[in-house]
Write a protein that holds these residues in place. Sequence first.
Motif, PDB file in Angstrom:
ATOM      1  N   ASP A   1      45.173   8.477   3.291  1.00 27.11           N
ATOM      2  CA  ASP A   1      44.633   7.259   2.675  1.00 27.11           C
ATOM      3  C   ASP A   1      43.593   7.602   1.616  1.00 27.11           C
ATOM      4  O   ASP A   1      42.455   7.121   1.639  1.00 27.11           O
ATOM      5  CB  ASP A   1      44.034   6.337   3.748  1.00 27.11           C
TER       6      ASP A   1
ATOM      7  N   ARG B   1      46.268   3.244  -5.380  1.00 31.31           N
ATOM      8  CA  ARG B   1      46.741   3.812  -4.120  1.00 31.31           C
ATOM      9  C   ARG B   1      48.216   4.168  -4.245  1.00 31.31           C
ATOM     10  O   ARG B   1      48.941   3.637  -5.079  1.00 31.31           O
ATOM     11  CB  ARG B   1      46.568   2.806  -2.985  1.00 31.31           C
TER      12      ARG B   1
ATOM     13  N   GLU C   1      51.779   4.152  -2.186  1.00 31.54           N
ATOM     14  CA  GLU C   1      52.514   3.595  -1.060  1.00 31.54           C
ATOM     15  C   GLU C   1      53.847   4.315  -0.942  1.00 31.54           C
ATOM     16  O   GLU C   1      54.461   4.665  -1.946  1.00 31.54           O
ATOM     17  CB  GLU C   1      52.739   2.091  -1.243  1.00 31.54           C
TER      18      GLU C   1
END
Length: 305
Positions: free
Chosen positions: A275, A290, A292
């Motif tokens: 993460d 981010r 994914e």
Amino acid sequence: MTIDRRQLLAGMGGAAILGLPLRSPAATSATIGTHEVLSVSDGNLVLPGAFFFDGLPQDEVDSILTPLNISKNQLEPPCNVTLVRHENRVILFDAGSGDGFMPSAGDLVDSLDAVGVAPEDVTHLVFTHGHPDHLWGVLDDFDDPVFADAEHMIGQTEWTYWTDPNTVSTIGDARAAFAVGAARRLEIIAERMTFFDDGEEILPGIMAHASFGHTPGHMAFEVRSGSNALLIGGDAIGNHHIAFARPDWASGSDQDPDLAAKTRARLLDKLVNEDIALLGFHLPDGGVGRVERKDSSYRFVAEDL
């Protein structure tokens, strides 16, 4: 980690920043503990699509690009230079293109001015690698260092590669000018340079990660405070389309395509599993977001909080 987009206050020299969301070349920031991370623009590149897509299965390329409204003919990737403020340090990752590479790039000094940073304020200049859009902005038109008061830092492997006189004859005709340009600039700044290796904490809270393949000694950097972390990825993950959807595919942008593909897959897996946020040099919306994962592919999600 907190990420925001902040509007520069007109008429105040860029030093005052409002807490208002806005997509702006010099307005994407993230906070990692006591490290303030900003993405500042050096403009963009203009590249033929063939540079990325030749030799790939075109039907699958189309299926990846069409939903993103990306043309196969010409790409204009942004150049996001990372600026980190921490305690009394002002740390710049890469120097941009300067005015000697492409007319669409070379905006870094103006973008720094927009956030209240002058070249003489920079205390450390850290290079991910030696390609023109990352290195050539280190000198001005008179071949004087732009960031004259900064300690310059580069991975030992990358330095050895670009300063090797044999590189120009082995890199290939398409990149020979890269080798000549890098060697000339690195010779001028040699006395300012310090070196590091994989896994070293180069500055407090910032660790070097070997991410070889795009160039022989490419480095990424992890900024960490406890469980919060952000990876300054350089060109190890070089775009938001093919590199995420098919990280295993070789890319013409990489000097060692097979090694770069392995590095890319490893980093994407790390970013998801741990993460960790990402700031990519050529990713959209300031490059901060981010990763994914879906099955064996990934996607980049720009953060806008």
